[in-house]
Design a protein around this motif. Structure first.
Motif, short mmCIF file in Angstrom:
data_model
loop_
_atom_site.label_atom_id
_atom_site.label_comp_id
_atom_site.label_asym_id
_atom_site.label_seq_id
_atom_site.Cartn_x
_atom_site.Cartn_y
_atom_site.Cartn_z
N VAL A 22 0.87 -1.13 0.06
CA VAL A 22 -0.05 -0.18 0.11
C VAL A 22 0.91 1.15 -0.06
O VAL A 22 0.68 2.20 -0.69
N GLU A 23 1.82 1.44 0.81
CA GLU A 23 2.82 2.43 0.93
C GLU A 23 3.28 2.63 -0.26
O GLU A 23 3.82 3.79 -0.93
N ARG A 24 3.97 1.76 -0.98
CA ARG A 24 4.65 1.76 -2.21
C ARG A 24 3.80 2.11 -3.27
O ARG A 24 4.20 2.75 -4.11
N ALA B 162 1.75 4.44 -12.06
CA ALA B 162 0.37 5.16 -11.11
C ALA B 162 -0.75 4.72 -11.43
O ALA B 162 -1.57 4.32 -10.51
N ARG B 163 -1.28 4.07 -12.79
CA ARG B 163 -2.30 3.50 -12.82
C ARG B 163 -2.66 2.17 -12.32
O ARG B 163 -3.56 1.79 -11.65
N GLU B 164 -1.37 1.41 -12.34
CA GLU B 164 -1.39 0.15 -11.82
C GLU B 164 -1.56 0.31 -10.29
O GLU B 164 -2.28 -0.44 -9.48
N ALA B 165 -0.84 1.34 -9.64
CA ALA B 165 -1.00 1.66 -8.07
C ALA B 165 -2.46 2.17 -7.70
O ALA B 165 -2.89 1.44 -6.99
N ILE C 226 -8.75 -2.04 -1.19
CA ILE C 226 -9.73 -1.41 -0.17
C ILE C 226 -11.30 -1.92 -0.62
O ILE C 226 -11.88 -2.26 0.49
N GLY C 227 -11.55 -2.24 -1.87
CA GLY C 227 -12.91 -2.73 -2.00
C GLY C 227 -13.05 -4.19 -1.53
O GLY C 227 -14.23 -4.29 -0.89
N THR D 231 -4.45 7.87 2.63
CA THR D 231 -3.40 8.54 2.09
C THR D 231 -3.32 9.62 2.71
O THR D 231 -2.08 9.89 3.23
N ALA D 232 -4.32 10.77 2.80
CA ALA D 232 -4.17 11.96 3.42
C ALA D 232 -3.77 11.68 5.07
O ALA D 232 -2.95 12.44 5.67
N GLY D 233 -4.61 10.69 5.47
CA GLY D 233 -4.30 10.57 7.09
C GLY D 233 -3.09 10.02 7.48
O GLY D 233 -2.83 10.36 8.71
N HIS D 234 -2.18 9.25 6.79
CA HIS D 234 -0.97 8.98 7.34
C HIS D 234 0.16 9.61 6.76
O HIS D 234 1.28 9.93 7.33
N GLU D 235 0.14 9.88 5.24
CA GLU D 235 1.10 10.57 4.65
C GLU D 235 1.57 11.97 5.29
O GLU D 235 2.76 12.28 5.56
#
Length: 448
Positions: A164-166, A198-201, A209-210, A256-260
């Motif tokens: 997830v981080e990567r 980026a699209r693969e990520a 998440i789904g 993303t916003a909450g940990h980054e």
């Protein structure tokens, strides 16, 4: 159009394009560090940079209904975050925010402190075994991600934290191209480096998440976390429940916003403290006094005023989200200027926080600015680490409490020292990341 405190500047499209690709921060007009308003023109497209606190308040609060997130935000954030809390507009944004607001009330946040302390203790234990330099940004992201998963997703063990981080990094890395293409009006179909990755990520993040949502629905048990709040949410106007795609949008927004952002704020804080040992020593003394030399407990965190001030001053110098972007949807006037529909408005937080007319010695690291009572005469819109107006970050109190807890666990245990004496360069990848990893050594403190 120039007037008191207003400067107009022009830049060639090619020069701007090159600057954005190198580092979007270098593309910002230098005048924003000393002027109230800067009107920038590139190939006939105008943008307004607002650096004056009263005008920021006027734009983002009084005229909030006249502004939207805009095309740039949609192109940069939309592929991963969809139409979630960070990107949604109008009534759709309001009901989503209302549906999660109870999860960020003070009593709820205090209940998260044991998980925050526990994650920091795991990081501390990991550092005790470290024999080589640490990428401190990565270390903080591991820590804050563990907290998000534990507090917001009830410890979802099925998430591959490393991947997830990567994936978040892979998604953010080419955003300079998206930003440059948007500013210059280039078509979205144009290729750029990193686009496929980026699209693969994005695909991996949304699918993982789904799957998490599917497991929770199938299990039926309620855990009272953010995911449950989203599953139970209903639009008060239509009565409809939040669809799975919308839940994915919002969970990814918080992940993303909450940990980054908190992780970056902590990384910059540890970097600054390593350069200011006298301030670090005062923080250590405060922690020792409050905890009486014992382990950090939840009730200690609210009493760590200097530790909190250090984090706040770090976010002044290195705001994790350094630019607010809005687009005018209904014309209005600001500072004597008539802003027409489509005008892009920027609040360059990085510049506001270092503005020579707003701060004494703005480049100096001075946590005393944020001690209790110290900022009574400061305009509330001179300091914007979590944004401003109705769309101010809902997790600001969570992030601050989390950061103080992590610092109070780690600092007494480990002495961090920078590997390189080269000053780190901040780089804008939506968030304010160091251009090169902040590599640091961790050594056990003799008094720990």
């Amino acid at each position: 159009m120039a007037g008191d405190g207003l400067v107009e500047t022009k830049r060639s499209p090619l020069g701007l394009f090159a600057a954005i690709l190198r580092n979007p921060l270098s593309a910002l007009p230098p005048e924003i560090f000393r002027e109230r308003l800067v009107l920038a023109s590139v190939a006939g497209r105008q943008s307004l940079y607002v650096c004056d606190p009263p005008l920021i308040q006027e734009a983002l609060v009084k005229n909030a209904a006249h502004l939207g997130k805009g095309e740039i935000a949609r192109k940069v954030l939309g592929p991963a975050l969809g139409d979630g809390l960070l990107t949604a507009e109008g009534a759709h944004w309001r009901w989503q925010r209302q549906s999660v607001a109870s999860g960020f009330q003070h009593e709820k946040l205090v209940g998260f402190l044991p998980a925050m302390i526990g994650a920091a203790q795991e990081t501390r234990a990991r550092w005790e075994d470290a024999t080589s330099p640490l990428d401190i940004g990565h270390e903080m992201m591991r820590t804050t991600f563990a907290i998000i998963v534990e507090t917001m997703l009830s410890g979802s063990a099925d998430l591959d934290v490393g991947r997830v981080e990567r994936s978040i990094t892979d998604y953010l890395e080419p955003t300079s191209y998206v930003f440059a293409y948007s500013m210059l009006g280039l078509p979205e179909w144009m290729p750029y480096p990193g686009r496929t990755r980026a699209r693969e990520a994005t695909r991996y993040l949304r699918e993982s998440i789904g799957a998490l949502i599917g497991l929770r629905r199938a299990g039926g048990a309620r855990r009272g976390d953010l995911l449950d709040m989203l599953l139970d949410a209903h639009d008060p106007e239509t009565g409809r429940a939040m669809q799975d795609e919308e839940i994915v949008d919002n969970l990814l927004t918080f992940i993303t916003a909450g940990h980054e952002t908190t992780a970056l704020g902590l990384a910059w804080t540890l970097h600054l403290l390593s350069d200011h040992p006298q301030i670090e020593q005062k923080v250590l003394e405060e922690i020792a006094t409050v905890t009486q030399g014992g382990p950090l407990r939840p009730e200690h965190v609210a009493r760590l005023d200097l530790t909190r001030a250090v984090f706040q001053e770090s976010m002044r110098l290195y705001p994790p989200a350094p630019v607010i972007t809005r687009q005018v949807e209904k014309p209005f006037s600001l500072g004597g200027l008539s802003l027409g529909e489509g005008t892009v408005l920027y609040v360059p937080i990085q510049a506001v926080h270092r503005h020579e007319k707003l701060w004494d010695e703005p480049e100096r690291f001075d946590p005393a600015r944020f001690l209790p009572q110290a900022g009574r005469t400061r305009h509330r819109y001179a300091y914007l680490p979590f944004g401003a107006g109705p769309r101010i970050c809902i997790g600001s109190a969570f992030a601050t409490m989390e950061a103080v807890a992590i610092l109070a666990v780690l600092l007494p245990a480990a002495r961090l020292a920078r590997v390189s004496h080269e000053a780190p360069e901040p780089s804008l990848k939506i968030t304010l990341r160091p251009r090169k990893p902040l590599m640091m050594t961790a050594r056990r403190r003799e008094t720990a």
